[in-house]
Scaffold this motif. Sequence first.
Motif, PDB file in Angstrom:
ATOM      1  N   ALA B 120     -23.606 -15.862  -9.737  1.00  0.00           N
ATOM      2  CA  ALA B 120     -23.856 -16.330  -8.581  1.00  0.00           C
ATOM      3  C   ALA B 120     -24.452 -17.914  -8.573  1.00  0.00           C
ATOM      4  CB  ALA B 120     -24.375 -15.598  -7.257  1.00  0.00           C
ATOM      5  N   GLU B 121     -25.442 -17.979  -9.271  1.00  0.00           N
ATOM      6  CA  GLU B 121     -26.310 -19.155  -9.225  1.00  0.00           C
ATOM      7  C   GLU B 121     -25.924 -20.295 -10.180  1.00  0.00           C
ATOM      8  OE1 GLU B 121     -30.437 -18.538 -11.764  1.00  0.00           O
ATOM      9  OE2 GLU B 121     -30.325 -17.476  -9.772  1.00  0.00           O
ATOM     10  N   HIS B 122     -24.812 -19.744 -11.174  1.00  0.00           N
ATOM     11  CA  HIS B 122     -24.138 -20.884 -11.846  1.00  0.00           C
ATOM     12  C   HIS B 122     -22.800 -21.162 -11.540  1.00  0.00           C
ATOM     13  CE1 HIS B 122     -27.557 -21.155 -14.816  1.00  0.00           C
ATOM     14  NE2 HIS B 122     -27.712 -19.736 -14.521  1.00  0.00           N
ATOM     15  N   GLY B 123     -22.457 -20.519 -10.247  1.00  0.00           N
ATOM     16  CA  GLY B 123     -20.985 -21.092  -9.773  1.00  0.00           C
ATOM     17  C   GLY B 123     -19.869 -20.657 -10.558  1.00  0.00           C
ATOM     18  N   TRP B 124     -20.021 -19.522 -11.200  1.00  0.00           N
ATOM     19  CA  TRP B 124     -19.058 -19.058 -12.175  1.00  0.00           C
ATOM     20  C   TRP B 124     -17.877 -18.269 -11.564  1.00  0.00           C
ATOM     21  CZ3 TRP B 124     -17.988 -20.309 -16.738  1.00  0.00           C
ATOM     22  CH2 TRP B 124     -19.103 -20.593 -17.396  1.00  0.00           C
ATOM     23  N   VAL B 125     -18.280 -17.886 -10.259  1.00  0.00           N
ATOM     24  CA  VAL B 125     -16.955 -17.516  -9.403  1.00  0.00           C
ATOM     25  C   VAL B 125     -16.853 -18.165  -8.093  1.00  0.00           C
ATOM     26  CG1 VAL B 125     -16.243 -15.376  -8.140  1.00  0.00           C
ATOM     27  CG2 VAL B 125     -17.431 -14.871 -10.047  1.00  0.00           C
ATOM     28  N   VAL B 126     -15.450 -18.494  -7.839  1.00  0.00           N
ATOM     29  CA  VAL B 126     -15.334 -19.458  -6.615  1.00  0.00           C
ATOM     30  C   VAL B 126     -14.156 -18.960  -5.888  1.00  0.00           C
ATOM     31  CG1 VAL B 126     -16.081 -21.509  -8.085  1.00  0.00           C
ATOM     32  CG2 VAL B 126     -13.491 -20.748  -7.882  1.00  0.00           C
ATOM     33  N   PRO B 127     -14.269 -19.562  -4.533  1.00  0.00           N
ATOM     34  CA  PRO B 127     -13.229 -18.759  -3.673  1.00  0.00           C
ATOM     35  C   PRO B 127     -11.752 -18.640  -4.405  1.00  0.00           C
ATOM     36  CG  PRO B 127     -14.582 -20.424  -2.246  1.00  0.00           C
ATOM     37  CD  PRO B 127     -14.783 -20.507  -4.107  1.00  0.00           C
ATOM     38  N   GLY B 128     -11.040 -17.652  -3.779  1.00  0.00           N
ATOM     39  CA  GLY B 128      -9.859 -17.177  -4.421  1.00  0.00           C
ATOM     40  C   GLY B 128      -9.625 -16.614  -5.556  1.00  0.00           C
ATOM     41  N   ASP B 129     -10.808 -16.475  -6.450  1.00  0.00           N
ATOM     42  CA  ASP B 129     -10.576 -16.186  -7.702  1.00  0.00           C
ATOM     43  C   ASP B 129     -10.704 -14.420  -7.873  1.00  0.00           C
ATOM     44  OD1 ASP B 129     -11.348 -18.329  -9.201  1.00  0.00           O
ATOM     45  OD2 ASP B 129     -13.345 -17.689  -9.887  1.00  0.00           O
ATOM     46  N   LEU B 130      -9.937 -14.198  -8.940  1.00  0.00           N
ATOM     47  CA  LEU B 130      -9.993 -12.711  -9.383  1.00  0.00           C
ATOM     48  C   LEU B 130     -11.168 -12.680 -10.386  1.00  0.00           C
ATOM     49  CD1 LEU B 130      -9.212  -9.644  -9.538  1.00  0.00           C
ATOM     50  CD2 LEU B 130      -7.188 -10.286 -10.949  1.00  0.00           C
ATOM     51  N   ALA B 131     -12.129 -11.900 -10.114  1.00  0.00           N
ATOM     52  CA  ALA B 131     -13.167 -11.726 -11.151  1.00  0.00           C
ATOM     53  C   ALA B 131     -13.241 -10.324 -11.584  1.00  0.00           C
ATOM     54  CB  ALA B 131     -14.577 -12.401 -10.621  1.00  0.00           C
ATOM     55  N   VAL B 132     -13.844 -10.131 -12.918  1.00  0.00           N
ATOM     56  CA  VAL B 132     -14.025  -8.704 -13.174  1.00  0.00           C
ATOM     57  C   VAL B 132     -15.379  -8.602 -14.145  1.00  0.00           C
ATOM     58  CG1 VAL B 132     -11.442  -8.235 -13.403  1.00  0.00           C
ATOM     59  CG2 VAL B 132     -12.949  -8.730 -15.490  1.00  0.00           C
ATOM     60  N   GLY B 133     -16.196  -7.662 -14.042  1.00  0.00           N
ATOM     61  CA  GLY B 133     -17.128  -7.413 -14.719  1.00  0.00           C
ATOM     62  C   GLY B 133     -17.686  -6.166 -14.976  1.00  0.00           C
ATOM     63  N   THR B 134     -18.326  -5.693 -16.212  1.00  0.00           N
ATOM     64  CA  THR B 134     -18.591  -4.238 -16.588  1.00  0.00           C
ATOM     65  C   THR B 134     -19.753  -3.691 -15.844  1.00  0.00           C
ATOM     66  OG1 THR B 134     -20.055  -5.042 -18.316  1.00  0.00           O
ATOM     67  CG2 THR B 134     -17.906  -4.872 -19.083  1.00  0.00           C
ATOM     68  N   ASP B 135     -19.560  -3.755 -14.425  1.00  0.00           N
ATOM     69  CA  ASP B 135     -20.653  -3.354 -13.743  1.00  0.00           C
ATOM     70  C   ASP B 135     -20.095  -3.285 -12.412  1.00  0.00           C
ATOM     71  OD1 ASP B 135     -23.937  -3.034 -13.891  1.00  0.00           O
ATOM     72  OD2 ASP B 135     -23.067  -3.605 -11.755  1.00  0.00           O
TER      73      ASP B 135
END
Lengths: 171, 434
Positions: B120-135
């Motif tokens: 969140a604080e480094h702007g890694w995910v932006v509007p419209g993204d498909l993001a995945v995480g191991t959590d």
Amino acid sequence: MKDVIEGRVWCVGDELDTDQLIAGKYLTIIDPKELRKHVLENVDPSFSQQAKEGDILIAGENMGCGSSREHAPAALKAIPLGAVVANSFARIFFRNSINLGMPAIEAPGVRAIFQPGDTCRIFLREGRVVNVTRGKEVSFPPLPSHLMDLLEQGGLVEKVRQELKRSGAKP
Amino acid sequence: MSAPHAAQGTAARGGATLSQKILSRASGLEHVVPGQIVDGRVDLAMCHEQGAQAVLPFHQMEAKKVWDVDRVVVAIDHWVPASTEGAAQLHQILRHFAQEQGLKHFYDVGNHGICHQILAEHGWVVPGDLAVGTDSHTNMLGAMGAFAVGIGPTEYAAVLALGKIWLKVPSSIKVEVKGKLAKGVYAKDLVLRTIGEVRCDGARYKAIEYAGPTISSLSMSERFTLCNMTTEMGAKAGMVPPDSKTFEFLEKIAKHEMHPLYPDADATYERTVHLDVDGLEPQVACPYSPDNVRPISALVKEHVKVGQVFLGSCTNARMDDLREAARIFKGEKVAPHVRFIVSPASTSIYRQCLKEGLIELFTDGGAVFTNSSCSACFGGNMGILAPDEACASSSNRNFPGRMGAKEAKIYLMSPAAVALTAIRGEISDPREVL
Ligand code: SF4
């Protein structure tokens, strides 16, 4: 993947979450054989000692809810269980199980027709779970072909390996 | 697999939900329908320590290279710095893997924070993204107007190898919120109230899409709290459509190009939950489930005593949370026989607390202010509970054994409620002092 899976039954209840499957203190363990020793230890300590290859775990609603920890299905797979059947599954647990090549079958009403120690027979493609001991059964919508393929190939690792090979190894 | 296997392509082409929009974009299909299985291109893949378990399958897949090193983030957070030999090994596996693969975006000890907060604080995910995480709480990033979903490590290995993931397009539940949160009532209370309504399994395989005037009025930090706990409803993803606050938040930090998407006005939702927060009182999730939600006044009457109080976790340990708790805790002392643990969500938040004097404020009153990590949230690192103990916590889960002994009782509430509970030693209503 065999079309028919048969095994001795273990039972757990509703909302069995991943903290109960594998407690947070074991999350630094990677080896599934080590994890297997602690699976369900707060719920049924006899399980990890007495469950054996091919046994089937029957669960209630929302099986595996909670965290994304793959430790939970990995520990069950290490037994190795023949399948996990539940009235319903939590999403990540379901995906993780299939990705590891362990059949996860969602069959509404299944928990009510089994007691521990019964014999269960699953007809994967027909979509039937039978309690051989008591002569009862429930049906379920068979897995979509995408997921059957995944199980057939033994899980995601093998599937991706084949895919990379086909695409000329260079992703 | 309870959602219907929709007949693909034959469904009437109605409007699309935000989930449908994002998954169409990710899969390169013009229109997707709930129940359809799609292969989505991943915009961002994050892992924490669980990523160590992805290294072996990655090699077993005979993958040579990570598909795109600029879209991979490693953020260790559960045991930072390593508190056991096992954790040290996980960190080491990840460091070696990062080196081998040239992964540059590694938030290691000293630059660390809870993985979702780092994104969140480094702007890694932006509007419209498909993001995945191991959590499982990757859902939090849906607050950016993205489809952010938690996955296991084997699946993460597949994403690293191929840059894509199979997903079943979920149906969506719209949570439409109106009204104004009263003083002492927060986004946390709103989401707890929502979980009480939808229940722990009410959104399984589904997405939660927030809408309504109350949501627009919330800050990004509050939206993170809302989306974070959609996981506690079983949701695959939770999201808030982007607006000027989202763009402002990301203006200087966005790591890649935005492609904002919005739900159509005639989108079809599986159902709509209407909530009015006017008159909503603070809520508490009682043992042993996040959907066992009761109004705080009921607990105040019962004088529920606690031995530990935890202000931390990805749900509620950002600056606004810590400031609000500090407002109540200022000049006060922790109740006798109570331990108050404060753990900021990231190192930059830690440093900001230092600047604003919050570390002094909390520790003057007898709290322990820890380094940033998941801390007491998951019962595997520190702040572990004994069997007969109760804990008031600003985190997101209270299952048996979540913070230690399986008998220990965890009560989930807002940071303000947590702070007052620390002072009084029993569950207390922050509205009394604000
Ligand atoms: S703070 Fe808690 S919920 Fe959030 S990522 Fe860490 S362990 Fe998970």
